[in-house]
Design an enzyme around this catalytic site. Structure first.
Site, PDB file in Angstrom:
ATOM      1  N   THR A  42       0.555  -1.155  -0.034  1.00 23.18           N
ATOM      2  CA  THR A  42      -0.351   0.403  -0.210  1.00 23.18           C
ATOM      3  C   THR A  42       0.853   0.683   0.131  1.00 23.18           C
ATOM      4  OG1 THR A  42      -0.036  -0.353   2.450  1.00 23.18           O
ATOM      5  CG2 THR A  42      -2.270  -0.919   0.954  1.00 23.18           C
ATOM      6  N   ASP A  74       1.285  -5.271  16.456  1.00 23.73           N
ATOM      7  CA  ASP A  74       1.389  -6.074  15.461  1.00 23.73           C
ATOM      8  C   ASP A  74       2.116  -7.734  14.819  1.00 23.73           C
ATOM      9  OD1 ASP A  74      -0.571  -6.659  12.992  1.00 23.73           O
ATOM     10  OD2 ASP A  74       0.813  -5.775  11.976  1.00 23.73           O
TER      11      ASP A  74
END
EC number: 2.7.11.23
Lengths: 383, 367
Positions: B25, B137
């Site tokens: 992204t 994460d």
């Protein structure tokens, strides 16, 4: 949950404090190994010593002076050449800044950061980080290329992000007179680059808080100082940010010196508990170091006199690098040269791609490591 | 030329980009090598100019923490340089990740293999926590595997320093399936225990070979969690009903872990249980976990070089964590495949991937 976070947070100060045992040794700067591999290391070294701050932003006062002088000399000669190239003889009457004058100007803008931070109500962390960024920036750049007034704004904006206190660029720029978002953002990459993308900073005010918690936890014999003593010590740490202490000493050492300026007995007592556990550092060498830090804070922790800076700034208007001033002849020449180089590169790339396309399509795919035409990255114009 | 520009140019020249490996992204990833030694690297090019607020936060976080951390079980950032308005991170080259390995049905895991991966994960995580960094994460595809079998924690785009007591942090972190209940209930004050929960989920996934708590929404995540581990009692987790986003999820009995993890040793279940403890303060720390009897009992952990590896993907496909969308490409069990697609949060170029594979096959063919 509170209890746990408190416990963990305290331990983060503890490791800052561990670093107190380290005394500056010019040899160490080179001998410190880069591998932080725990399984190999036999002696457990303080976390601080694997930080980029310890490894890359620390030097002796002599080295610091040397860096500034050679940076200044190189800048003067480069700018002189630019002047001469535009108009022979034009640099003869220009009075360039010397290293001390550059430092004076930087120092003035260091002293402006706390005012800005107060305006935005940024935490201490942001303020201290921005100041460190500004000072580090001018160990790699000259004020004759980049004026600290603009770099300061960018350093502060970058610090809000690296310390996890981000605000939008519009909100930021709108509170600063005569500043557009692009004024701040245009320099951001340059600042990050000058910092070597090393954003993490270890601060003395954190170490002070650690010492403060320690004092209250001396087994059996806690030292109770009034909160005003802490505030006064913190004041000395803020003053120290105007000086070179952070490049020469560890944050914990600066914190100890700041406390020592306020409560010498408590500072000595605290240091004794640390030193006795360590064989490398003697109480004597620690106390002489603390004395040097104290005198450095007291002697050079003063905001420069505005009149003398104004004089420097007036000369800077004449001697600043014309290549960095949009619109000047030298600026346009430099941009044109850069554009020409980029164009050359693009042309070369197109040629390479065409060559690859023309090759035998069956032979192409087998060689896995050769650039395949379909995968040529057309938007990658920078390598 | 400025000193800074020159230093950057020198750095840039050290590394050669070879081919594009994929596109995420906010970054393009290239395979590359070091000019002097030929050592393979991955170069992650982050486009800077496109963000309204300048340098993007996740790029800043990643650079900030990886610059400081050097450990065998944390991905190494070899260099950073800029090219025009792009930020280039030179990272060590890593073949695969734990998610690919878990999904490769041709591989058989021995208990000793799982123990080895767990030990490396805890070592890397203990190092992060010792440096006062929360990863926020952790999940199998952020645990990368080097060609020598070493596991490396990667993707520090959500990482942050421990907050001071009383300072809020965001609870919108950690991929849902690995997110602990305190975050799902909106806790804004949390600790390294959030990462431990994720490791617990990964541990379970290694044993089950399928995600342990695959919730379909945040609400469903709580339900799935409570169904698997029982609804916490007030005694088990004091005060949790007062958390900001508390909702009643329903009463589920506490099943025995043994019923699901039939092949696990008592030590393994004990450690799993301590990672998945509801009360964050009672959850085991990374350091304590490393001293857990699970790691000292038989079987001893497999040597990293002898761990199971995906055979095919090594050839080319994806050196970096950024390309998460592609992982389900081969040899995935039928049920898992479909389910997993839902949670993928990153993009990748769909074109490059099959091409890379077909090339690998042709390579085999020509031999």
């Amino acid at each position: 949950m509170e209890e746990r976070t408190l416990k963990v947070a305290t331990s983060s100060y503890a490791c800052l404090i561990l670093a107190i045992l380290y005394v500056f040794d010019p040899d160490m700067a080179t001998s410190t190994s880069d591998d932080g591999n725990e399984s190999v290391a036999t002696v457990k070294k303080p976390l601080y010593e694997s930080s980029t701050q310890f490894r890359n932003w620390r030097c002796s006062p002599e080295k610091l002076a040397h860096i500034r002088h050679s940076l200044n000399e190189a800048a003067v000669s480069a700018i002189r050449n630019t002047f001469e190239a535009a108009e022979p003889g034009s640099s003869a009457n220009v009075s360039f800044l010397d290293a001390d004058e550059e430092l004076l100007l930087v120092k003035l803008y260091v002293s402006k950061i706390p005012q800005l931070c107060a305006l935005f109500r940024f935490p201490e962390e942001v303020e201290a980080t921005a100041i460190t960024y500004l000072k580090r920036f001018y160990l790699r750049n000259t004020v004759m290329d980049w004026h600290p007034k603009s770099v300061m704004l960018t350093a502060l904006f970058l610090a809000t992000k690296t310390t996890n206190n981000p605000i939008s660029i519009e909100a930021y720029a709108s509170h600063i007179p005569k500043t557009a978002p692009s004024d701040v953002l245009d320099l951001e990459f340059l600042v990050a680059q000058s910092l070597g993308f090393e954003f993490a900073v270890w601060h003395a005010h954190r170490a002070l808080w650690g010492i403060w918690l320690d004092l209250q936890n001396f087994p059996g014999d806690p030292i109770r100082l009034p909160m005003s003593a802490y505030d006064a010590a913190l004041g000395h740490i803020r003053t120290s940010r105007l000086t070179d202490t952070e490049f020469i000493y560890a944050p914990s050492q600066i914190a100890l010196a700041a406390l020592s300026l306020v409560a010498p007995d408590a500072a000595t007592k605290w240091a004794d508990t640390k030193v006795s556990a360590d064989t490398d550092t003697s109480a004597v060498s620690l106390s002489s170091m603390v004395e040097s830090i104290k005198s450095l804070i007291l002697s050079s922790g003063k905001i420069p006199d505005v009149e003398s800076v104004r004089e420097v700034d007036r000369r800077l208007r004449i001697c600043k690098n014309p290549e960095k001033v949009p619109g000047t002849k030298a600026y346009l020449a430099k941009r044109a040269e850069e554009e020409r180089l980029a164009e050359e590169k693009r042309a070369k790339k197109v040629e390479e791609v065409q060559k690859a396309m023309g090759a035998d399509p069956f032979g192409e795919e087998i060689k896995n490591d050769a650039p395949r035409p379909g995968l040529v990255d057309y938007d990658d114009d920078d390598d | 030329m400025d000193v800074v520009e020159k230093a950057n140019l020198d750095r840039q020249k050290r590394w050669i980009k070879d081919s594009k490996a994929g596109e995420g992204t906010y970054a393009v990833v290239y395979r590359g090598h070091e000019a002097a030694t030929g050592k393979r690297v991955a170069i992650k090019k982050i486009k800077v100019g496109q963000f309204k607020d300048g340098l993007d936060m996740s790029a800043i976080r990643e650079v900030k923490y990886l610059r400081e951390l050097k450990h065998q079980n944390v991905i190494e950032l070899l260099d950073v340089f800029s090219s025009k308005m792009n930020l280039n991170l030179v990272l060590e080259f890593l073949d695969s990740d734990l998610e690919m390995i878990i999904k490769d049905r041709s591989l058989v895991f021995l208990p000793a293999d799982i123990k080895s991966w767990m030990a490396m994960t805890f070592r890397g995580l203990e190092f992060c926590h010792r440096n006062h960094i929360l990863h926020r994460d952790l999940k199998p595809n952020n645990l990368l595997i080097a060609s020598d079998g070493q596991l490396k924690i990667a993707d520090f785009g959500l990482a942050r320093d421990f907050a001071d007591p009383g300072f809020k942090m965001t609870n919108q972190v950690i991929t849902r399936w690995y997110r602990p209940p305190e975050l799902l209930f909106g806790s804004r004050y949390y600790s390294s225990a959030v990462d431990i929960w994720s490791v617990g989920c990964i541990f379970a996934e290694l044993m089950l070979r399928t995600p342990y708590l695959p919730g379909e929404s945040d609400m469903d995540q709580l339900k799935v969690t409570f169904r698997a581990l029982g609804t916490p009692t007030e005694e088990e987790w004091p005060g949790y009903m007062k958390l900001p986003d508390y909702v009643t999820v329903g009463q589920f009995p506490k099943p025995s872990l043994r019923d699901l993890f039939t092949a696990a040793s008592a030590d393994a279940l004990n450690l799993l249980n301590k990672c998945l403890t509801y009360e964050p303060r009672r959850r085991i720390s990374a350091r304590e976990a490393l001293y857990h009897s699970y790691f000292f009992g038989l079987p001893y952990p497999t040597h990293p070089s002898k761990l199971p590896k995906c055979a095919k993907q090594v050839a080319a496909s994806r050196p970096l964590e950024d390309l998460n969308g592609n992982v389900e490409k081969d040899a995935t069990g039928p049920g898992v495949h479909a389910k997993n697609n839902r949670l993928k949060r990153k993009l990748s170029s769909p074109v490059d991937e099959p091409k890379g594979r077909s090339i690998a096959r042709r390579l085999d063919f020509t031999k």
